[in-house]
Design a protein around this motif. Structure first.
Motif, PDB file in Angstrom:
ATOM      1  N   ASN A   1       0.859  -1.173   0.000  1.00 47.92           N
ATOM      2  CA  ASN A   1       0.000   0.000   0.000  1.00 47.92           C
ATOM      3  C   ASN A   1       0.895   1.223   0.000  1.00 47.92           C
ATOM      4  O   ASN A   1       2.088   1.131   0.305  1.00 47.92           O
ATOM      5  N   TRP A   2       0.337   2.385  -0.324  1.00 48.13           N
ATOM      6  CA  TRP A   2       1.124   3.620  -0.270  1.00 48.13           C
ATOM      7  C   TRP A   2       1.726   3.752   1.121  1.00 48.13           C
ATOM      8  O   TRP A   2       1.047   3.558   2.126  1.00 48.13           O
ATOM      9  N   ASP A   3       3.003   4.093   1.186  1.00 46.81           N
ATOM     10  CA  ASP A   3       3.760   4.280   2.429  1.00 46.81           C
ATOM     11  C   ASP A   3       3.970   2.985   3.211  1.00 46.81           C
ATOM     12  O   ASP A   3       4.506   3.021   4.310  1.00 46.81           O
ATOM     13  N   GLY A   4       3.576   1.858   2.657  1.00 48.90           N
ATOM     14  CA  GLY A   4       3.683   0.591   3.376  1.00 48.90           C
ATOM     15  C   GLY A   4       4.895  -0.221   2.950  1.00 48.90           C
ATOM     16  O   GLY A   4       5.408  -0.069   1.841  1.00 48.90           O
ATOM     17  N   PRO A   5       5.353  -1.099   3.826  1.00 51.53           N
ATOM     18  CA  PRO A   5       6.497  -1.965   3.499  1.00 51.53           C
ATOM     19  C   PRO A   5       6.058  -3.122   2.605  1.00 51.53           C
ATOM     20  O   PRO A   5       4.867  -3.393   2.456  1.00 51.53           O
TER      21      PRO A   5
ATOM     22  N   ARG B   1       5.745   4.876  -4.204  1.00 52.39           N
ATOM     23  CA  ARG B   1       5.475   3.940  -5.287  1.00 52.39           C
ATOM     24  C   ARG B   1       4.863   2.661  -4.732  1.00 52.39           C
ATOM     25  O   ARG B   1       5.207   2.213  -3.642  1.00 52.39           O
ATOM     26  N   GLN B   2       3.983   2.087  -5.536  1.00 57.76           N
ATOM     27  CA  GLN B   2       3.551   0.728  -5.297  1.00 57.76           C
ATOM     28  C   GLN B   2       4.336  -0.152  -6.257  1.00 57.76           C
ATOM     29  O   GLN B   2       4.712   0.293  -7.352  1.00 57.76           O
TER      30      GLN B   2
ATOM     31  N   GLY C   1      14.303 -11.742  -4.930  1.00 56.26           N
ATOM     32  CA  GLY C   1      13.383 -11.089  -4.005  1.00 56.26           C
ATOM     33  C   GLY C   1      13.813  -9.671  -3.720  1.00 56.26           C
ATOM     34  O   GLY C   1      14.994  -9.321  -3.881  1.00 56.26           O
ATOM     35  N   ILE C   2      12.857  -8.847  -3.309  1.00 55.12           N
ATOM     36  CA  ILE C   2      13.118  -7.448  -2.961  1.00 55.12           C
ATOM     37  C   ILE C   2      12.255  -7.109  -1.758  1.00 55.12           C
ATOM     38  O   ILE C   2      11.097  -7.516  -1.661  1.00 55.12           O
ATOM     39  N   SER C   3      12.842  -6.339  -0.840  1.00 54.00           N
ATOM     40  CA  SER C   3      12.136  -5.874   0.346  1.00 54.00           C
ATOM     41  C   SER C   3      12.383  -4.379   0.494  1.00 54.00           C
ATOM     42  O   SER C   3      13.465  -3.890   0.149  1.00 54.00           O
ATOM     43  N   SER C   4      11.387  -3.649   1.013  1.00 54.71           N
ATOM     44  CA  SER C   4      11.535  -2.207   1.118  1.00 54.71           C
ATOM     45  C   SER C   4      10.586  -1.645   2.171  1.00 54.71           C
ATOM     46  O   SER C   4       9.526  -2.219   2.433  1.00 54.71           O
ATOM     47  N   TYR C   5      10.992  -0.512   2.747  1.00 53.60           N
ATOM     48  CA  TYR C   5      10.075   0.240   3.599  1.00 53.60           C
ATOM     49  C   TYR C   5      10.209   1.725   3.278  1.00 53.60           C
ATOM     50  O   TYR C   5      11.231   2.181   2.778  1.00 53.60           O
TER      51      TYR C   5
END
Length: 169
Positions: A23-27, A52-53, A92-96
């Motif tokens: 979601n917007w602003d979500g990890p 960004r989503q 894989g990719i992870s982000s916050y």
């Protein structure tokens, strides 16, 4: 999730709906199934959220020898340059997201492919998106995704992206 839209009694369109990883602003934390790597990266920017989503698709790459997560590879508002070590491909990719910086930090999951080496690696010459624009990157046929580069603009509060691909032999 499948859907069907009927515009009239005579015209119906059937397709597959997709959802964003965040979601917007979500990890988010995305990983391909075992034996696959990221094949497509799609991202949409929203000026109100200044975020960004993300959405990812995977394809088969073969048996996996070993896998590892990187730590976070960028600080907020700073460039990101990442390449999987040890003949690895991005699986894989992870982000916050941080609302004060209006930026994201990223980490990557890499797996090496058993009995294969990566050759002819290169970053794309042009960026895959404009600031505030849609990103739709496909890994070319018979290639794999090894790395990523991006830089952040405080004016646009967005990142532009380039990706590194290699042949796997």
């Amino acid at each position: 999730m499948k859907f069907q839209v009927c515009l009239s009694v005579f015209l119906c369109v059937t397709g597959v709906a997709f959802s964003w990883e965040n979601n917007w602003d979500g990890p988010f934390e995305f990983m391909c199934p075992h034996g696959q790597s990221i094949r497509r990266i799609t991202s949409n920017h929203n000026n109100r959220a200044e975020d960004r989503q993300w959405r990812f698709e995977c394809s088969n790459t073969g048996a996996v020898a070993s896998c590892v997560w990187s730590g976070y590879v960028n600080d907020f508002d700073q460039p990101l340059l990442f390449q999987c070590p040890n003949n690895g491909v991005i699986t894989g990719i992870s982000s916050y997201h941080n609302n004060n910086a209006e930026d994201r930090r990223f980490k990557f999951h890499c797996c090496s492919i058993s009995g294969r080496s990566l050759t002819n690696c290169r970053f794309s010459l042009s960026y895959s998106n404009t600031f505030d624009g849609y990103l739709n990157f496909y890994v070319p046929n018979n290639q794999v995704l090894k790395g990523a580069f991006s830089y952040h603009s405080n004016g646009a509060e967005d990142r532009r992206w380039k990706f590194e691909v290699c042949q796997s032999s």
